[in-house]
Design a protein around this motif. Structure first.
Motif, PDB file in Angstrom:
ATOM      1  N   ARG A  45      61.389  14.240  -0.969  1.00 17.70           N
ATOM      2  CA  ARG A  45      62.353  14.549  -2.034  1.00 17.70           C
ATOM      3  C   ARG A  45      62.936  15.921  -1.772  1.00 17.70           C
ATOM      4  O   ARG A  45      62.193  16.887  -1.589  1.00 17.70           O
ATOM      5  N   ILE A  47      65.467  18.515  -3.567  1.00 16.49           N
ATOM      6  CA  ILE A  47      66.166  18.822  -4.812  1.00 16.49           C
ATOM      7  C   ILE A  47      66.783  20.212  -4.694  1.00 16.49           C
ATOM      8  O   ILE A  47      66.083  21.204  -4.469  1.00 16.49           O
ATOM      9  N   SER A  65      64.776  11.028  -1.276  1.00 10.74           N
ATOM     10  CA  SER A  65      65.562  11.457  -2.443  1.00 10.74           C
ATOM     11  C   SER A  65      66.358  12.707  -2.089  1.00 10.74           C
ATOM     12  O   SER A  65      65.814  13.638  -1.487  1.00 10.74           O
ATOM     13  N   GLN A  67      68.929  15.204  -4.218  1.00  8.04           N
ATOM     14  CA  GLN A  67      69.609  15.545  -5.467  1.00  8.04           C
ATOM     15  C   GLN A  67      70.239  16.921  -5.312  1.00  8.04           C
ATOM     16  O   GLN A  67      69.532  17.908  -5.104  1.00  8.04           O
ATOM     17  N   ASP A  68      71.567  16.968  -5.387  1.00  8.46           N
ATOM     18  CA  ASP A  68      72.315  18.218  -5.227  1.00  8.46           C
ATOM     19  C   ASP A  68      71.962  18.918  -3.925  1.00  8.46           C
ATOM     20  O   ASP A  68      71.626  20.103  -3.902  1.00  8.46           O
ATOM     21  N   LYS A  86      68.204   5.930  -4.441  1.00  8.54           N
ATOM     22  CA  LYS A  86      69.522   6.116  -5.061  1.00  8.54           C
ATOM     23  C   LYS A  86      69.477   6.890  -6.390  1.00  8.54           C
ATOM     24  O   LYS A  86      70.503   7.290  -6.912  1.00  8.54           O
ATOM     25  N   PHE A  87      68.297   7.127  -6.940  1.00  7.31           N
ATOM     26  CA  PHE A  87      68.196   7.773  -8.251  1.00  7.31           C
ATOM     27  C   PHE A  87      68.702   9.218  -8.177  1.00  7.31           C
ATOM     28  O   PHE A  87      68.200  10.028  -7.410  1.00  7.31           O
ATOM     29  N   ASN A  88      69.702   9.543  -8.975  1.00 10.65           N
ATOM     30  CA  ASN A  88      70.303  10.881  -9.052  1.00 10.65           C
ATOM     31  C   ASN A  88      70.741  11.416  -7.689  1.00 10.65           C
ATOM     32  O   ASN A  88      70.729  12.611  -7.446  1.00 10.65           O
ATOM     33  N   TRP A  89      71.128  10.530  -6.797  1.00 12.51           N
ATOM     34  CA  TRP A  89      71.491  10.906  -5.439  1.00 12.51           C
ATOM     35  C   TRP A  89      72.817  11.626  -5.426  1.00 12.51           C
ATOM     36  O   TRP A  89      73.822  11.132  -5.938  1.00 12.51           O
ATOM     37  N   SER A  90      72.866  12.827  -4.844  1.00 14.18           N
ATOM     38  CA  SER A  90      74.142  13.522  -4.685  1.00 14.18           C
ATOM     39  C   SER A  90      74.037  14.551  -3.568  1.00 14.18           C
ATOM     40  O   SER A  90      73.066  15.300  -3.482  1.00 14.18           O
TER      41      SER A  90
END
Length: 191
Positions: A45, A47, A65, A67-68, A86-90
């Protein structure tokens, strides 16, 4: 089993191809000038992390994962982002090479690609609503069945988009690149 947590750590000039990469949760970490080519990042992950001038070519991203996460001047060839969690993926990419990468069926709403090379990238059936492609080379990128509604492609080039297969309502193009919408019709557009 819980993964180790790494917070606010700077990884600089690390060659993870010769030393093992520890799978875990990385929060607010920075990777600079690191070699992660073909490294298994599955299940990790990331983040609010940044990758600067790193090589992530062919890294494994199964259930990874992001995220941002920001990528700057990275080599990211052949990455299969469609295998990520794909959860909160960016992510955002600036000055990166993403040739032959796969984003198929991903939610990329408001994604930002700036000055990137995206040759033969697979955006099939992606949600690219309000995405920005700023000064990107999109040669042979596949946008079949994607949604580019309100996307901004005004400064990008070498793309071929078929409006019959791709939703382009209110997408922005420039007079210089609009020919990419008509290649199928073998028409001549003069300025």
């Amino acid at each position: 089993m819980e993964q180790p947590l790494f917070e606010e750590i700077v990884f600089e000039k690390k060659d993870f191809t010769s030393t093992s990469f520890t799978k875990g949760d990385y929060e607010y970490c920075s990777f600079a000038h690191c070699d992660l080519q073909k490294v298994d990042l599955s299940g990790c992950r990331f983040i609010e992390c940044s990758f600067n001038d790193c090589n992530l070519t062919l890294a494994s991203l199964r259930d990874t994962s992001m995220q941002d996460v920001k990528f700057v001047d990275c080599k990211m060839l052949g990455l299969q982002f469609d295998r990520c969690n794909k959860f909160n993926w960016s992510i955002s990419c600036i000055g990166c090479s993403l040739d032959n990468s796969v984003f198929s069926k991903m939610e990329l709403k408001k994604a930002k690609f700036t000055n990137c090379r995206l040759l033969e990238v697979d955006f099939t059936a992606c949600d690219l609503r309000e995405a920005v492609f700023d000064a990107c080379d999109l040669s042979r990128a596949n946008f079949a069945m994607a949604s580019l509604e309100k996307a901004d492609l005004r400064t990008s080039y070498h793309f071929t988009i078929h409006p019959e297969e791709t939703r382009v309502k209110k997408a922005k193009f420039s007079i210089d690149n609009v020919a990419g919408l008509f290649t199928r019709y073998d028409v001549i557009i003069e300025s």
